[in-house]
Design a protein around this motif. Structure first.
Motif, short mmCIF file in Angstrom:
data_model
loop_
_atom_site.label_atom_id
_atom_site.label_comp_id
_atom_site.label_asym_id
_atom_site.label_seq_id
_atom_site.Cartn_x
_atom_site.Cartn_y
_atom_site.Cartn_z
N LEU A 233 6.54 -1.38 -5.43
CA LEU A 233 5.43 -1.75 -6.31
C LEU A 233 4.36 -0.68 -6.17
O LEU A 233 4.34 0.05 -5.19
N PRO A 234 3.44 -0.61 -7.12
CA PRO A 234 2.36 0.37 -6.94
C PRO A 234 1.44 -0.04 -5.79
O PRO A 234 1.18 -1.22 -5.58
N PRO B 72 -14.09 0.31 -9.18
CA PRO B 72 -13.55 1.22 -10.20
C PRO B 72 -14.22 2.59 -10.23
O PRO B 72 -13.64 3.55 -10.73
N ASP B 73 -15.44 2.72 -9.67
CA ASP B 73 -16.15 4.00 -9.72
C ASP B 73 -15.94 4.85 -8.47
O ASP B 73 -16.49 5.94 -8.37
N LEU B 74 -15.16 4.37 -7.51
CA LEU B 74 -14.89 5.13 -6.28
C LEU B 74 -13.47 5.67 -6.33
O LEU B 74 -12.60 5.10 -7.01
N PRO B 75 -13.18 6.74 -5.58
CA PRO B 75 -11.83 7.32 -5.60
C PRO B 75 -10.77 6.31 -5.12
O PRO B 75 -10.99 5.58 -4.16
N ILE B 76 -9.67 6.30 -5.83
CA ILE B 76 -8.54 5.42 -5.49
C ILE B 76 -7.29 6.29 -5.39
O ILE B 76 -7.02 7.11 -6.27
N ARG B 77 -6.56 6.13 -4.31
CA ARG B 77 -5.28 6.83 -4.15
C ARG B 77 -4.17 5.85 -4.55
O ARG B 77 -4.08 4.75 -4.01
N ILE B 78 -3.35 6.25 -5.50
CA ILE B 78 -2.28 5.38 -6.01
C ILE B 78 -0.94 6.06 -5.73
O ILE B 78 -0.77 7.24 -6.00
#
Length: 139
Positions: A29-30, A18-24
Motif C-alpha cells: 500500500l502507499p 498538506p503544506d509540509l513535506p511528505i515522503r511517499i
C-alpha cells in the motif's frame, strides 16, 4: 459501509499536514511519512487471519489493480484502503488463531515493548492489545 472507519482523533494527534513535506513510497500500500505526524498502526499475529482469506484478499486486490490502472487518484487509494481495512479488521475481530496476546504475561510483555522508548524515540498516544492483534497511535 462501516460508519466507524474514521473516528475522532485521540488527544495530541497531528495527522499529515498538506503544506509540509511528505515522503511517499510504495510497498503493498502507499506509505506517507512526515516529520512530527501521528500514525495509527495495526499489526497482527501470523495466524490471526486464515490463509484462505488472505488468498482471497490477494485475488481481490489483483482484480482491483486491473480495474484501477496507474496513475491512481487519491480517491482510488482511499477506496482500496477502506476495503482492505474493512475486510482485515472484520477478520481480526473474529478472533482467529491461537490468540497468544490474550495471555496476561504476553499482553504485559507487549505493553512494555510498546512503551520501552516512550518519549525517547517516539510518543505512544494510546494502544489496544487485542487477543490476536494490536492497535497503536504514535508519533
Amino acid at each position: 459501509m462501516n460508519d466507524n472507519f474514521n473516528l475522532p482523533a485521540p488527544p495530541n494527534f497531528r495527522g499529515l499536514h498538506p503544506d509540509l513535506p511528505i515522503r511517499i513510497y510504495q510497498r503493498h500500500l502507499p506509505h506517507w511519512r512526515q516529520v512530527g505526524a501521528s500514525y495509527f498502526v495495526t499489526f497482527r499475529l501470523a495466524d490471526s487471519i486464515p490463509q484462505q482469506q488472505l488468498q482471497a484478499l490477494k485475488r481481490w486486490r489483483e482484480i482491483w489493480e486491473r480495474n484501477n490502472p496507474e496513475p491512481r487518484s487519491e480517491s482510488q487509494w482511499k477506496e482500496l484502503a477502506r476495503e482492505i481495512t474493512s475486510k482485515t479488521e472484520r477478520w481480526l475481530d473474529d478472533g482467529y488463531g491461537a490468540c497468544e496476546l490474550e495471555q496476561p504475561q504476553i499482553a504485559t510483555l507487549m505493553r512494555d515493548s510498546l512503551l520501552k522508548f516512550q518519549d525517547d524515540r517516539y510518543f505512544v498516544s494510546c494502544f489496544e492489545i487485542m487477543p490476536n492483534h494490536v492497535h497503536v497511535v504514535m508519533k
